[in-house]
Design a protein around this motif. Structure first.
Motif, PDB file in Angstrom:
ATOM      1  N   LEU A 148       0.834  -1.205   0.000  1.00 19.48           N
ATOM      2  CA  LEU A 148       0.000   0.000   0.000  1.00 19.48           C
ATOM      3  C   LEU A 148       0.865   1.250   0.000  1.00 19.48           C
ATOM      4  CD1 LEU A 148      -2.800   1.254   0.122  1.00 19.48           C
ATOM      5  CD2 LEU A 148      -2.743   1.030   2.609  1.00 19.48           C
ATOM      6  N   GLY A 149       1.933   1.232   0.819  1.00 16.19           N
ATOM      7  CA  GLY A 149       2.833   2.376   0.853  1.00 16.19           C
ATOM      8  C   GLY A 149       3.533   2.610  -0.472  1.00 16.19           C
ATOM      9  N   ALA A 150       3.912   1.516  -1.142  1.00 10.51           N
ATOM     10  CA  ALA A 150       4.597   1.637  -2.428  1.00 10.51           C
ATOM     11  C   ALA A 150       3.692   2.249  -3.491  1.00 10.51           C
ATOM     12  CB  ALA A 150       5.095   0.264  -2.879  1.00 10.51           C
ATOM     13  N   VAL A 151       2.446   1.761  -3.562  1.00  8.79           N
ATOM     14  CA  VAL A 151       1.509   2.288  -4.554  1.00  8.79           C
ATOM     15  C   VAL A 151       1.224   3.764  -4.290  1.00  8.79           C
ATOM     16  CG1 VAL A 151      -0.831   2.110  -5.450  1.00  8.79           C
ATOM     17  CG2 VAL A 151       0.469   0.039  -4.974  1.00  8.79           C
ATOM     18  N   ARG A 152       0.998   4.107  -3.027  1.00  9.97           N
ATOM     19  CA  ARG A 152       0.710   5.506  -2.690  1.00  9.97           C
ATOM     20  C   ARG A 152       1.918   6.400  -2.953  1.00  9.97           C
ATOM     21  NH1 ARG A 152      -1.734   6.061   3.169  1.00  9.97           N
ATOM     22  NH2 ARG A 152      -1.934   8.221   2.429  1.00  9.97           N
ATOM     23  N   PHE A 186       0.738  13.571  -7.186  1.00  6.91           N
ATOM     24  CA  PHE A 186      -0.722  13.468  -7.088  1.00  6.91           C
ATOM     25  C   PHE A 186      -1.049  13.488  -5.601  1.00  6.91           C
ATOM     26  CE2 PHE A 186      -4.647  10.618  -7.936  1.00  6.91           C
ATOM     27  CZ  PHE A 186      -5.471  11.732  -7.934  1.00  6.91           C
ATOM     28  N   LEU A 187      -1.383  14.658  -5.099  1.00  5.22           N
ATOM     29  CA  LEU A 187      -1.505  14.894  -3.660  1.00  5.22           C
ATOM     30  C   LEU A 187      -2.508  13.972  -2.985  1.00  5.22           C
ATOM     31  CD1 LEU A 187      -0.719  16.539  -1.168  1.00  5.22           C
ATOM     32  CD2 LEU A 187      -2.463  18.232  -1.828  1.00  5.22           C
ATOM     33  N   LEU A 188      -3.588  13.640  -3.664  1.00  2.00           N
ATOM     34  CA  LEU A 188      -4.635  12.830  -3.050  1.00  2.00           C
ATOM     35  C   LEU A 188      -4.086  11.517  -2.496  1.00  2.00           C
ATOM     36  CD1 LEU A 188      -7.641  12.259  -2.438  1.00  2.00           C
ATOM     37  CD2 LEU A 188      -7.807  11.284  -4.745  1.00  2.00           C
ATOM     38  N   MET A 189      -3.148  10.900  -3.212  1.00  2.00           N
ATOM     39  CA  MET A 189      -2.624   9.617  -2.786  1.00  2.00           C
ATOM     40  C   MET A 189      -1.779   9.721  -1.514  1.00  2.00           C
ATOM     41  SD  MET A 189      -3.790   7.234  -4.699  1.00  2.00           S
ATOM     42  CE  MET A 189      -5.311   8.156  -4.687  1.00  2.00           C
ATOM     43  N   ALA A 190      -1.269  10.897  -1.217  1.00  2.00           N
ATOM     44  CA  ALA A 190      -0.481  11.088  -0.005  1.00  2.00           C
ATOM     45  C   ALA A 190      -1.363  11.360   1.207  1.00  2.00           C
ATOM     46  CB  ALA A 190       0.508  12.236  -0.196  1.00  2.00           C
ATOM     47  N   LEU A 191      -2.636  11.640   0.981  1.00  2.00           N
ATOM     48  CA  LEU A 191      -3.564  11.966   2.061  1.00  2.00           C
ATOM     49  C   LEU A 191      -4.376  10.728   2.459  1.00  2.00           C
ATOM     50  CD1 LEU A 191      -4.851  15.398   0.679  1.00  2.00           C
ATOM     51  CD2 LEU A 191      -3.096  15.011   2.431  1.00  2.00           C
ATOM     52  N   PRO A 193      -7.565   9.977   2.393  1.00  2.00           N
ATOM     53  CA  PRO A 193      -8.514   9.448   1.396  1.00  2.00           C
ATOM     54  C   PRO A 193      -7.837   8.589   0.335  1.00  2.00           C
ATOM     55  CG  PRO A 193      -8.981  11.755   1.855  1.00  2.00           C
ATOM     56  CD  PRO A 193      -7.683  11.441   2.525  1.00  2.00           C
ATOM     57  N   GLY A 194      -6.615   8.950  -0.040  1.00  2.00           N
ATOM     58  CA  GLY A 194      -5.878   8.138  -1.004  1.00  2.00           C
ATOM     59  C   GLY A 194      -5.583   6.760  -0.459  1.00  2.00           C
ATOM     60  N   GLY A 195      -5.306   6.697   0.846  1.00  3.54           N
ATOM     61  CA  GLY A 195      -5.082   5.398   1.475  1.00  3.54           C
ATOM     62  C   GLY A 195      -6.316   4.521   1.412  1.00  3.54           C
ATOM     63  N   PHE A 196      -7.486   5.102   1.700  1.00  2.00           N
ATOM     64  CA  PHE A 196      -8.734   4.347   1.615  1.00  2.00           C
ATOM     65  C   PHE A 196      -8.969   3.838   0.196  1.00  2.00           C
ATOM     66  CE2 PHE A 196      -9.898   6.538   5.593  1.00  2.00           C
ATOM     67  CZ  PHE A 196     -10.477   5.487   6.285  1.00  2.00           C
ATOM     68  N   ILE A 197      -8.729   4.691  -0.785  1.00  2.00           N
ATOM     69  CA  ILE A 197      -8.968   4.320  -2.181  1.00  2.00           C
ATOM     70  C   ILE A 197      -8.071   3.160  -2.599  1.00  2.00           C
ATOM     71  CG2 ILE A 197      -8.788   5.105  -4.575  1.00  2.00           C
ATOM     72  CD1 ILE A 197      -9.579   7.914  -3.524  1.00  2.00           C
ATOM     73  N   MET A 198      -6.765   3.290  -2.314  1.00  2.00           N
ATOM     74  CA  MET A 198      -5.837   2.256  -2.734  1.00  2.00           C
ATOM     75  C   MET A 198      -6.055   0.962  -1.964  1.00  2.00           C
ATOM     76  SD  MET A 198      -4.555   3.754  -5.178  1.00  2.00           S
ATOM     77  CE  MET A 198      -3.773   2.215  -5.647  1.00  2.00           C
ATOM     78  N   LEU A 199      -6.431   1.056  -0.693  1.00  2.00           N
ATOM     79  CA  LEU A 199      -6.721  -0.158   0.076  1.00  2.00           C
ATOM     80  C   LEU A 199      -7.909  -0.895  -0.537  1.00  2.00           C
ATOM     81  CD1 LEU A 199      -6.313  -2.027   2.482  1.00  2.00           C
ATOM     82  CD2 LEU A 199      -7.741  -0.483   3.842  1.00  2.00           C
ATOM     83  N   ALA A 200      -8.914  -0.145  -0.959  1.00  2.00           N
ATOM     84  CA  ALA A 200     -10.070  -0.768  -1.607  1.00  2.00           C
ATOM     85  C   ALA A 200      -9.665  -1.518  -2.859  1.00  2.00           C
ATOM     86  CB  ALA A 200     -11.120   0.300  -1.937  1.00  2.00           C
ATOM     87  N   PHE A 201      -8.790  -0.921  -3.668  1.00  2.00           N
ATOM     88  CA  PHE A 201      -8.315  -1.586  -4.883  1.00  2.00           C
ATOM     89  C   PHE A 201      -7.539  -2.861  -4.544  1.00  2.00           C
ATOM     90  CE2 PHE A 201      -8.874   2.569  -7.119  1.00  2.00           C
ATOM     91  CZ  PHE A 201      -9.679   2.096  -8.151  1.00  2.00           C
ATOM     92  N   LEU A 202      -6.717  -2.809  -3.500  1.00  4.31           N
ATOM     93  CA  LEU A 202      -5.944  -3.989  -3.109  1.00  4.31           C
ATOM     94  C   LEU A 202      -6.868  -5.114  -2.637  1.00  4.31           C
ATOM     95  CD1 LEU A 202      -2.885  -2.457  -1.188  1.00  4.31           C
ATOM     96  CD2 LEU A 202      -2.921  -3.454  -3.483  1.00  4.31           C
ATOM     97  N   ILE A 203      -7.901  -4.767  -1.858  1.00  3.99           N
ATOM     98  CA  ILE A 203      -8.841  -5.776  -1.376  1.00  3.99           C
ATOM     99  C   ILE A 203      -9.602  -6.407  -2.538  1.00  3.99           C
ATOM    100  CG2 ILE A 203     -10.944  -6.133  -0.032  1.00  3.99           C
ATOM    101  CD1 ILE A 203      -9.914  -4.040   1.942  1.00  3.99           C
ATOM    102  N   VAL A 204     -10.042  -5.572  -3.470  1.00  2.15           N
ATOM    103  CA  VAL A 204     -10.733  -6.092  -4.655  1.00  2.15           C
ATOM    104  C   VAL A 204      -9.812  -7.009  -5.449  1.00  2.15           C
ATOM    105  CG1 VAL A 204     -11.735  -5.462  -6.879  1.00  2.15           C
ATOM    106  CG2 VAL A 204     -12.355  -4.182  -4.834  1.00  2.15           C
ATOM    107  N   GLY A 205      -8.560  -6.594  -5.630  1.00  2.00           N
ATOM    108  CA  GLY A 205      -7.599  -7.411  -6.363  1.00  2.00           C
ATOM    109  C   GLY A 205      -7.379  -8.758  -5.699  1.00  2.00           C
TER     110      GLY A 205
END
Length: 229
Positions: A148-152, A186-191, A193-205
């Protein structure tokens, strides 16, 4: 030397099937708070790995001495003592990382996964299996934190394991990579909300992969519709 079936099952549960994040949906607070970079995720994951492995082993070793009526308070005290020790050692030997992670190191005590493994596994199993379970659970959690940290980090700054040599030590300098040169970010990914978004993608994957693996295990005759004459 090959692992026994029991050890392989413990490993698959800890890393994938019953992963602390993907399988149990626990430890989401530190997961989202410290994974702005892969370096922070790695540091937090290693600290948690040490605590959960040590607590599992210690609780398994003393399980016959702990009265069942007060086992939960004792488990919490043992985990808190180990977290305090890790907190002091990180302050002394990885001070820069300690300053970045801050309060979240102490909050490892509140990670329900540690108490859950103590109650569900370590208090009922031998020391070797308990140590292995703690190691695999900690490794699975660390992998999710780093992923998650790497993607963000890549999406927000175009780097990977930035400042690893400063936070983790000079021996980790080889991890520092500039993935995208002259990236505006891309500032959103550092905040958060970006963590929530990327975590959702990882869970779906992860769930899509599980579905694919489950389909492969189904016999071919089940998947092939019957032909009616």
């Amino acid at each position: 030397m090959f692992l026994s079936e029991n050890y392989r099952k413990i490993a698959s549960d800890g890393i994938w099937n019953n992963n602390i994040v993907f399988g149990q949906n626990l430890a989401l607070c530190p997961l989202l708070a410290v994974t702005g970079t892969a370096t922070n995720g790695l540091g937090m994951g290693l600290a948690t790995l040490v605590v959960i492995t040590a607590s599992n082993g210690l609780i398994s070793l003393t399980r016959h001495l702990i009265p069942s009526e007060i086992r939960i308070p004792i488990f919490v005290l043992l985990i808190a003592a180990l977290v305090t020790l890790v907190d002091i050692l990180m302050n002394a030997w990885a001070h820069e990382l300690y300053k970045v992670l801050g309060l979240f190191i102490a909050l490892i005590v509140t990670n329900c996964a540690l108490l859950g493994r103590a109650e569900a596994f370590a208090s009922k199993q031998p020391v070797k299996e308990s140590l292995w379970d703690g190691l695999m659970m900690g490794l699975g959690f660390t992998l999710v934190l780093v992923a998650l940290g790497a993607v963000r980090e890549i999406s927000s700054a175009g780097t990977l394991f930035a400042h690893a040599s400063v936070l983790l030590g000079e021996s980790f300098r080889f991890l520092e990579v500039t993935v995208i040169s002259d990236y505006k970010g891309f500032l959103l990914m550092a905040l958060p909300p970006g963590g929530f978004i990327m975590l959702a993608f990882l869970i779906v994957g992860k769930r899509l992969i599980d579905q694919k693996l489950a389909q492969r295990k189904v016999p071919a005759e089940v998947l092939t519709p019957a032909i009616i004459d």
